[in-house]
Design a protein around this motif. Structure first.
Motif, mmCIF file in Angstrom:
data_model
loop_
_atom_site.group_PDB
_atom_site.id
_atom_site.type_symbol
_atom_site.label_atom_id
_atom_site.label_comp_id
_atom_site.label_asym_id
_atom_site.label_seq_id
_atom_site.Cartn_x
_atom_site.Cartn_y
_atom_site.Cartn_z
ATOM 1 N N LEU A 58 1.120 -1.402 0.275
ATOM 2 C CA LEU A 58 0.127 -0.052 0.191
ATOM 3 C C LEU A 58 1.412 1.053 -0.019
ATOM 4 N N VAL A 59 1.874 1.609 0.374
ATOM 5 C CA VAL A 59 3.258 2.363 0.611
ATOM 6 C C VAL A 59 3.388 2.440 0.186
ATOM 7 N N LEU A 60 4.062 1.672 -1.188
ATOM 8 C CA LEU A 60 4.539 1.748 -2.660
ATOM 9 C C LEU A 60 3.714 1.681 -3.488
ATOM 10 N N SER A 61 2.311 1.845 -3.604
ATOM 11 C CA SER A 61 1.697 1.915 -4.417
ATOM 12 C C SER A 61 1.028 3.380 -4.317
ATOM 13 N N GLY A 62 0.912 3.864 -3.069
ATOM 14 C CA GLY A 62 1.089 5.382 -3.063
ATOM 15 C C GLY A 62 2.329 6.166 -3.521
ATOM 16 N N LEU A 63 3.138 5.939 -3.422
ATOM 17 C CA LEU A 63 4.376 6.660 -3.533
ATOM 18 C C LEU A 63 4.927 6.132 -5.244
ATOM 19 N N VAL A 64 4.213 5.463 -6.062
ATOM 20 C CA VAL A 64 4.050 5.098 -7.378
ATOM 21 C C VAL A 64 3.178 6.236 -7.577
ATOM 22 N N LEU A 65 2.002 6.698 -6.552
ATOM 23 C CA LEU A 65 0.955 7.474 -7.556
ATOM 24 C C LEU A 65 1.589 8.861 -7.085
ATOM 25 N N ALA A 66 2.400 9.715 -6.219
ATOM 26 C CA ALA A 66 2.731 10.417 -6.096
ATOM 27 C C ALA A 66 3.805 10.882 -7.252
ATOM 28 N N GLY A 67 4.420 10.014 -7.360
ATOM 29 C CA GLY A 67 5.541 10.075 -7.884
ATOM 30 C C GLY A 67 5.361 10.396 -9.956
ATOM 31 N N THR A 68 4.385 9.256 -10.290
ATOM 32 C CA THR A 68 3.134 9.633 -11.829
ATOM 33 C C THR A 68 2.408 11.037 -11.208
ATOM 34 N N VAL A 69 1.878 11.624 -10.655
ATOM 35 C CA VAL A 69 1.035 12.544 -10.662
ATOM 36 C C VAL A 69 2.262 13.693 -10.454
ATOM 37 N N ILE A 70 3.649 13.635 -10.002
ATOM 38 C CA ILE A 70 4.540 14.925 -9.848
ATOM 39 C C ILE A 70 5.275 15.051 -11.483
ATOM 40 N N ALA A 71 5.054 13.269 -11.610
ATOM 41 C CA ALA A 71 6.301 12.998 -13.450
ATOM 42 C C ALA A 71 4.987 14.028 -14.642
ATOM 43 N N LEU A 72 3.611 13.564 -14.241
ATOM 44 C CA LEU A 72 2.801 14.424 -14.902
ATOM 45 C C LEU A 72 2.498 15.816 -14.828
ATOM 46 N N THR A 73 2.551 16.418 -13.946
ATOM 47 C CA THR A 73 2.788 17.521 -13.734
ATOM 48 C C THR A 73 4.373 19.127 -14.726
ATOM 49 N N VAL A 74 4.852 17.512 -14.259
ATOM 50 C CA VAL A 74 5.954 18.699 -15.035
ATOM 51 C C VAL A 74 6.474 17.811 -16.011
ATOM 52 N N ALA A 75 5.977 17.110 -16.962
ATOM 53 C CA ALA A 75 5.782 16.818 -18.727
ATOM 54 C C ALA A 75 4.819 17.205 -19.403
ATOM 55 N N THR A 76 3.405 17.577 -18.824
ATOM 56 C CA THR A 76 2.504 18.362 -19.303
ATOM 57 C C THR A 76 2.651 19.472 -20.043
ATOM 58 N N PRO A 77 3.710 20.586 -19.566
ATOM 59 C CA PRO A 77 3.795 22.394 -20.662
ATOM 60 C C PRO A 77 5.240 20.947 -21.848
ATOM 61 N N VAL A 78 6.347 20.381 -21.135
ATOM 62 C CA VAL A 78 6.943 20.487 -22.056
ATOM 63 C C VAL A 78 5.837 19.740 -23.242
ATOM 64 N N LEU A 79 4.903 18.389 -23.122
ATOM 65 C CA LEU A 79 4.629 17.832 -24.296
ATOM 66 C C LEU A 79 3.431 18.940 -25.158
ATOM 67 N N VAL A 80 2.993 19.472 -24.656
ATOM 68 C CA VAL A 80 2.316 21.293 -24.837
ATOM 69 C C VAL A 80 3.050 21.989 -25.976
ATOM 70 N N ILE A 81 3.936 22.340 -25.756
ATOM 71 C CA ILE A 81 5.500 22.839 -26.296
ATOM 72 C C ILE A 81 6.771 22.461 -27.600
ATOM 73 N N PHE A 82 6.052 20.983 -27.119
ATOM 74 C CA PHE A 82 6.598 20.050 -28.683
ATOM 75 C C PHE A 82 5.841 18.901 -29.032
ATOM 76 N N SER A 83 4.738 19.816 -29.243
ATOM 77 C CA SER A 83 3.663 18.897 -29.133
ATOM 78 C C SER A 83 3.267 18.575 -31.171
ATOM 79 N N PRO A 84 3.626 19.337 -31.852
ATOM 80 C CA PRO A 84 3.646 19.835 -33.038
ATOM 81 C C PRO A 84 4.722 18.691 -34.050
ATOM 82 N N VAL A 85 5.679 18.675 -32.699
ATOM 83 C CA VAL A 85 7.251 17.789 -33.313
ATOM 84 C C VAL A 85 7.080 16.387 -32.862
ATOM 85 N N LEU A 86 6.918 15.524 -31.875
ATOM 86 C CA LEU A 86 6.329 14.993 -31.389
ATOM 87 C C LEU A 86 5.241 13.882 -31.832
ATOM 88 N N VAL A 87 3.921 14.789 -32.279
ATOM 89 C CA VAL A 87 3.056 13.710 -33.061
ATOM 90 C C VAL A 87 3.092 13.315 -33.946
#
Length: 189
Positions: A58-87
């Motif tokens: 349960l603790v491990l799944s909580g840590l993975v969830l927190a890490g996923t939310v942080i990574a998504l928060t950091v990666a979203t602006p990068v994906l929006v900026i580079f989406s014309p190239v990435l797609v």
């Protein structure tokens, strides 16, 4: 039922080493208490182990969830900026990987067919060789039948009678009563 089981296992009428041959109620209670405490201790150990493993997961799944939310928060602006190239890049990578996998699959299939053909030609009997031989004989006999019919039609004449099927004549211009084809010239009427 537990009383009967405990009486039988406590030595009542049975000979076991380290157990008396007579029925002793005090010995029976001691045996029951030992069995009860042993079962209870086993259940406690199982419950503690399950709680420790479940809590850790349960603790491990909580840590993975927190890490996923942080990574998504950091990666979203990068994906929006580079989406014309990435797609287009992802589409290109997908097409390349699909093409290479398809090419590899066809290559493996071709190698398998060539290996099967080599074993067949070299005299081994690979799987399916009997079916291939049978189909080859059937195909050869049908080809001979068509060849014989063609030669007979050229030499002996072929006419179509009114019976709905082909009938072979004995000479050019043979007429079977209906419209037919004469080898030597025009159409019979």
């Amino acid at each position: 039922m537990t009383d009967l089981y405990n009486k039988e296992s406590s030595g009542f009428g049975m000979q076991h080493h380290n157990q008396p041959q007579y029925w002793n109620p005090q010995h029976q209670r001691q045996t029951q208490n030992q069995q009860w405490s042993g079962q209870k201790a086993h259940q406690v150990v199982k419950a503690l182990t399950a709680a420790a493993v479940g809590g850790s997961l349960l603790v491990l799944s909580g840590l993975v969830l927190a890490g996923t939310v942080i990574a998504l928060t950091v990666a979203t602006p990068v994906l929006v900026i580079f989406s014309p190239v990435l797609v287009p890049a992802l589409i290109t990578v997908f097409l390349l990987v699909t093409g290479f996998l398809t090419t590899g699959g066809f290559g493996v299939a071709a190698a398998t067919v060539f290996a099967w053909m080599y074993r067949y030609v070299s005299g081994e009997r690979p799987t399916g060789a009997d079916t291939l031989d049978e189909a080859s004989h059937k195909f050869g006999s049908k080809a001979r039948d068509f060849k014989d019919r063609g030669e007979h039609a050229v030499r002996g004449g072929l006419s179509y009678g009114t019976g709905g099927g082909m009938s072979y004549g004995t000479g050019a211009g043979h007429h079977s009563g209906g419209a037919g084809i004469r080898v030597g010239g025009g159409i019979d009427t």
